[in-house]
Write a protein that holds these residues in place. Structure first.
Motif, PDB file in Angstrom:
ATOM      1  N   HIS A 197       5.694  17.477  -7.620  1.00 41.96           N
ATOM      2  CA  HIS A 197       4.812  17.904  -8.707  1.00 41.96           C
ATOM      3  C   HIS A 197       4.590  19.414  -8.798  1.00 41.96           C
ATOM      4  O   HIS A 197       3.958  19.867  -9.755  1.00 41.96           O
ATOM      5  CB  HIS A 197       3.448  17.215  -8.557  1.00 41.96           C
ATOM      6  CG  HIS A 197       3.518  15.722  -8.624  1.00 41.96           C
ATOM      7  ND1 HIS A 197       3.676  15.036  -9.809  1.00 41.96           N
ATOM      8  CD2 HIS A 197       3.461  14.788  -7.640  1.00 41.96           C
ATOM      9  CE1 HIS A 197       3.695  13.739  -9.560  1.00 41.96           C
ATOM     10  NE2 HIS A 197       3.575  13.552  -8.255  1.00 41.96           N
ATOM     11  N   SER A 198       5.088  20.184  -7.827  1.00 46.33           N
ATOM     12  CA  SER A 198       4.825  21.629  -7.848  1.00 46.33           C
ATOM     13  C   SER A 198       5.986  22.422  -7.259  1.00 46.33           C
ATOM     14  O   SER A 198       5.794  23.363  -6.496  1.00 46.33           O
ATOM     15  CB  SER A 198       3.527  21.942  -7.085  1.00 46.33           C
ATOM     16  OG  SER A 198       3.123  23.270  -7.284  1.00 46.33           O
ATOM     17  N   MET A 199       7.207  22.047  -7.646  1.00 42.83           N
ATOM     18  CA  MET A 199       8.389  22.762  -7.181  1.00 42.83           C
ATOM     19  C   MET A 199       8.328  24.216  -7.650  1.00 42.83           C
ATOM     20  O   MET A 199       8.074  24.496  -8.813  1.00 42.83           O
ATOM     21  CB  MET A 199       9.654  22.091  -7.707  1.00 42.83           C
ATOM     22  CG  MET A 199      10.939  22.788  -7.328  1.00 42.83           C
ATOM     23  SD  MET A 199      11.258  22.810  -5.539  1.00 42.83           S
ATOM     24  CE  MET A 199      11.658  21.079  -5.242  1.00 42.83           C
ATOM     25  N   GLY A 200       8.528  25.124  -6.724  1.00 47.54           N
ATOM     26  CA  GLY A 200       8.491  26.538  -7.045  1.00 47.54           C
ATOM     27  C   GLY A 200       7.119  27.153  -6.960  1.00 47.54           C
ATOM     28  O   GLY A 200       6.974  28.375  -7.082  1.00 47.54           O
ATOM     29  N   GLU A 233      11.553  31.126   1.908  1.00 49.79           N
ATOM     30  CA  GLU A 233      10.112  30.965   1.704  1.00 49.79           C
ATOM     31  C   GLU A 233       9.670  29.545   2.046  1.00 49.79           C
ATOM     32  O   GLU A 233       8.610  29.336   2.628  1.00 49.79           O
ATOM     33  CB  GLU A 233       9.742  31.302   0.256  1.00 49.79           C
ATOM     34  CG  GLU A 233       9.835  32.775  -0.082  1.00 49.79           C
ATOM     35  CD  GLU A 233       9.315  33.077  -1.469  1.00 49.79           C
ATOM     36  OE1 GLU A 233       9.171  32.126  -2.283  1.00 49.79           O
ATOM     37  OE2 GLU A 233       9.051  34.267  -1.758  1.00 49.79           O
ATOM     38  N   ARG A 234      10.501  28.581   1.669  1.00 47.47           N
ATOM     39  CA  ARG A 234      10.157  27.185   1.951  1.00 47.47           C
ATOM     40  C   ARG A 234      10.054  26.943   3.448  1.00 47.47           C
ATOM     41  O   ARG A 234       9.101  26.326   3.922  1.00 47.47           O
ATOM     42  CB  ARG A 234      11.190  26.249   1.342  1.00 47.47           C
ATOM     43  CG  ARG A 234      10.862  24.768   1.550  1.00 47.47           C
ATOM     44  CD  ARG A 234      12.005  23.881   1.072  1.00 47.47           C
ATOM     45  NE  ARG A 234      12.394  24.221  -0.270  1.00 47.47           N
ATOM     46  CZ  ARG A 234      13.524  23.802  -0.859  1.00 47.47           C
ATOM     47  NH1 ARG A 234      14.373  23.046  -0.181  1.00 47.47           N
ATOM     48  NH2 ARG A 234      13.807  24.158  -2.096  1.00 47.47           N
ATOM     49  N   TRP A 252       4.918  26.734   9.569  1.00 49.18           N
ATOM     50  CA  TRP A 252       3.486  26.729   9.821  1.00 49.18           C
ATOM     51  C   TRP A 252       2.923  25.316   9.769  1.00 49.18           C
ATOM     52  O   TRP A 252       1.988  24.977  10.513  1.00 49.18           O
ATOM     53  CB  TRP A 252       2.770  27.638   8.818  1.00 49.18           C
ATOM     54  CG  TRP A 252       2.924  29.089   9.133  1.00 49.18           C
ATOM     55  CD1 TRP A 252       3.647  30.020   8.427  1.00 49.18           C
ATOM     56  CD2 TRP A 252       2.368  29.798  10.242  1.00 49.18           C
ATOM     57  NE1 TRP A 252       3.568  31.251   9.026  1.00 49.18           N
ATOM     58  CE2 TRP A 252       2.775  31.149  10.144  1.00 49.18           C
ATOM     59  CE3 TRP A 252       1.553  29.430  11.315  1.00 49.18           C
ATOM     60  CZ2 TRP A 252       2.401  32.115  11.081  1.00 49.18           C
ATOM     61  CZ3 TRP A 252       1.173  30.399  12.238  1.00 49.18           C
ATOM     62  CH2 TRP A 252       1.595  31.715  12.117  1.00 49.18           C
ATOM     63  N   MET A 253       3.488  24.485   8.915  1.00 51.75           N
ATOM     64  CA  MET A 253       3.064  23.084   8.869  1.00 51.75           C
ATOM     65  C   MET A 253       3.399  22.383  10.173  1.00 51.75           C
ATOM     66  O   MET A 253       2.599  21.615  10.719  1.00 51.75           O
ATOM     67  CB  MET A 253       3.720  22.373   7.688  1.00 51.75           C
ATOM     68  CG  MET A 253       3.313  22.927   6.325  1.00 51.75           C
ATOM     69  SD  MET A 253       4.163  22.130   4.955  1.00 51.75           S
ATOM     70  CE  MET A 253       3.257  20.574   4.857  1.00 51.75           C
ATOM     71  N   CYS A 288       4.342  33.195   1.446  1.00 55.95           N
ATOM     72  CA  CYS A 288       4.692  33.541   0.062  1.00 55.95           C
ATOM     73  C   CYS A 288       3.638  34.383  -0.662  1.00 55.95           C
ATOM     74  O   CYS A 288       3.775  34.627  -1.856  1.00 55.95           O
ATOM     75  CB  CYS A 288       4.975  32.285  -0.761  1.00 55.95           C
ATOM     76  SG  CYS A 288       6.216  31.193  -0.061  1.00 55.95           S
ATOM     77  N   GLY A 289       2.581  34.792   0.015  1.00 58.16           N
ATOM     78  CA  GLY A 289       1.556  35.582  -0.630  1.00 58.16           C
ATOM     79  C   GLY A 289       0.681  34.817  -1.597  1.00 58.16           C
ATOM     80  O   GLY A 289      -0.064  35.416  -2.382  1.00 58.16           O
ATOM     81  N   ARG A 290       0.756  33.490  -1.544  1.00 57.00           N
ATOM     82  CA  ARG A 290      -0.037  32.647  -2.453  1.00 57.00           C
ATOM     83  C   ARG A 290      -0.296  31.316  -1.755  1.00 57.00           C
ATOM     84  O   ARG A 290       0.296  31.023  -0.709  1.00 57.00           O
ATOM     85  CB  ARG A 290       0.701  32.398  -3.762  1.00 57.00           C
ATOM     86  CG  ARG A 290       1.982  31.576  -3.595  1.00 57.00           C
ATOM     87  CD  ARG A 290       2.691  31.296  -4.907  1.00 57.00           C
ATOM     88  NE  ARG A 290       3.749  30.306  -4.753  1.00 57.00           N
ATOM     89  CZ  ARG A 290       4.969  30.582  -4.338  1.00 57.00           C
ATOM     90  NH1 ARG A 290       5.312  31.830  -4.045  1.00 57.00           N
ATOM     91  NH2 ARG A 290       5.878  29.613  -4.219  1.00 57.00           N
TER      92      ARG A 290
END
Length: 206
Positions: A77-80, A89-90, A96-97, A154-156
């Motif tokens: 539901h939120s690719m990218g 980035e992925r 971290w997960m 990713c800064g977000r």
């Protein structure tokens, strides 16, 4: 409809619920685990043979393992965005997960269990002390990271923030550390202010 099996007081269920809320998904949460039982029934074990929570049911697709549920929902539901499309980035988010699940969570488990699940007269304070000693250097590591980054990757906000924020919520709720981590606290305040966190971080630990 999307279904999430598990009691909301579980850290792992909170990961799944917050993700669904962050994505604006309609879902039904069904109490299971702890005092609600259910997880040892044949019906539930047909969904999740591990007899743990959460379990996600998305149509005919069944998924367990909390961080994997977070990844799946974000990828679908939120690719990218929550799920980074850039490979590096992925996997920055992925590591971290995994760190939350394999390093941070085990370090703090005894402190949580003894402080919340064990009656005060029966608590093993040495286990709590050892757990705090194992966890605080990890918090120092997280503090150092967040001193240079507004979010985990990713800064977000990404999927990486979800498991770690749930872990920090649990640790801060124990109120057993004497140290302060201002960058973690500032990051957590941003998380706590998000409307999607409603009902996830406002309940007591259990």
């Amino acid at each position: 409809m999307l279904r999430i099996w598990g009691r909301i007081t579980s850290i792992n269920v909170r990961k799944a619920v917050w993700t669904a809320q962050e994505l604006g998904l309609a879902f039904e949460r069904i109490d299971a685990g702890g005092a609600f039982g259910i997880v040892k029934t044949p019906e539930y074990m047909a969904l999740n043979p591990n007899s743990v929570i959460p379990t996600l049911v998305d149509g005919d697709f069944v998924l367990w393992e909390s961080n994997v549920i977070v990844r799946y929902l974000c990828a679908k539901h939120s690719m990218g965005n929550l799920y980074p499309s850039d490979l590096q980035e992925r996997f920055d988010a992925e590591r971290w997960m995994d760190w939350q699940q394999t390093t941070f969570s085990p370090a703090g488990r005894d402190a949580f269990w003894q402080s919340i699940r064990v009656a005060e007269a029966e608590r093993d304070h040495k286990k709590i002390e050892n757990s705090v000693a194992a966890t605080e250097p990890l918090l120092d590591r997280l503090e150092a990271h967040l001193s240079k980054h507004p979010f985990m990757a990713c800064g977000r906000l990404t999927m990486a923030d979800i498991p770690l924020a749930c872990e920090i919520h649990r640790w801060f709720g124990l109120n057993i550390s004497t140290k302060k981590w201002p960058h973690i606290e500032a990051w957590y305040a941003k998380i706590f202010a998000r409307p999607a966190s409603t009902g996830v971080f406002t309940l007591p630990l259990a």
